[in-house]
Design an enzyme around this catalytic site. Structure first.
Site, PDB file in Angstrom:
ATOM      1  N   ILE A 148       0.836  -1.196   0.000  1.00 17.00           N
ATOM      2  CA  ILE A 148       0.000   0.000   0.000  1.00 17.00           C
ATOM      3  C   ILE A 148       0.877   1.254   0.000  1.00 17.00           C
ATOM      4  CG2 ILE A 148      -1.756   1.290   1.295  1.00 17.00           C
ATOM      5  CD1 ILE A 148      -2.350  -1.517   2.687  1.00 17.00           C
ATOM      6  N   CYS A 149       0.526   2.208  -0.845  1.00 17.15           N
ATOM      7  CA  CYS A 149       1.180   3.506  -0.851  1.00 17.15           C
ATOM      8  C   CYS A 149       0.217   4.501  -0.202  1.00 17.15           C
ATOM      9  CB  CYS A 149       1.519   3.936  -2.280  1.00 17.15           C
ATOM     10  SG  CYS A 149       2.330   5.540  -2.360  1.00 17.15           S
ATOM     11  N   LEU A 150       0.474   4.809   1.076  1.00 20.50           N
ATOM     12  CA  LEU A 150      -0.369   5.735   1.826  1.00 20.50           C
ATOM     13  C   LEU A 150       0.531   6.474   2.812  1.00 20.50           C
ATOM     14  CD1 LEU A 150      -3.259   6.735   2.479  1.00 20.50           C
ATOM     15  CD2 LEU A 150      -3.415   4.868   4.136  1.00 20.50           C
TER      16      LEU A 150
END
Length: 194
Positions: free
Chosen positions: A87-89
């Site tokens: 996840i890119c957060l």
């Protein structure tokens, strides 16, 4: 070492709000620092009706360092790897604060499903499709949700049947499969603790 008192407190608070959120958060029986969560797909998105599994590991230093999270359910989304579930957060990286908790992180993941950030992608192929052919992106995301994230899919009932035939109760099997994002092998590992 992650603060187990804080983790237990977070779980208690989360469980009070569980019916409102529609999410689940379940610690591993042997290691409170390893949890699984489920997030319902947001309404009016290609993910609506899906139930998405998330694997959570709390590293040494939590809550001063962010939890490690990845989707265990396949998701077609610019900020989620279609291969690994990474996840890119921002709040799971540089913008984490000890004032945040697992509930806020999971709510942020659900919000990410509603509002992708294709200019800061985890999956460049999906981001390119999102930006250049949005209609195909939506169709693909809906198909993946149907195929991988819906408990009503024929694959899910087949997995339930197989695990029930191994001697586990149907209710426990369904709950475990949902918590594992439909991953039959992971569910079996949880049902058969070592």
């Amino acid at each position: 070492m992650a603060d187990s008192t804080r983790i237990q407190r977070e779980l208690t608070h989360f469980n009070k709000d569980q019916s409102i959120l529609g999410m689940t958060l379940v610690p591993d029986e042997k290691d409170i620092r390893h949890l699984t969560a489920t997030i319902p797909g947001p309404v009016s998105t290609p993910y609506e009706g899906g139930l998405f599994g998330v694997d959570i590991n709390l590293p040494d230093g939590y809550p001063f360092v962010p939890p490690k999270m990845k989707f265990t359910t396949k998701v077609w989304h610019p900020n989620i790897s279609s291969q690994t579930g990474a996840i890119c957060l921002d709040i799971l990286k540089n913008n984490w604060s000890p004032a945040l908790n697992l509930k806020t992180a999971l709510i942020s993941l659900q919000a990410l499903l509603s509002t992708p950030e294709p200019n800061d992608p985890q999956d460049a192929v999906v981001a390119k499709q999102y930006l250049s052919d949005y209609a195909t992106f939506v169709t693909t995301a809906k198909r993946w949700t149907e195929e991988f994230a819906k408990a009503s899919s024929s694959g899910f009932s087949g997995k339930v049947q197989k695990l029930v035939e191994m001697g586990f109760s149907e209710g426990l099997v369904k709950k475990t499969l949902e918590a594992c994002g439909g991953d039959e092998n992971m569910a079996l590992e949880r049902l058969c603790p070592k």
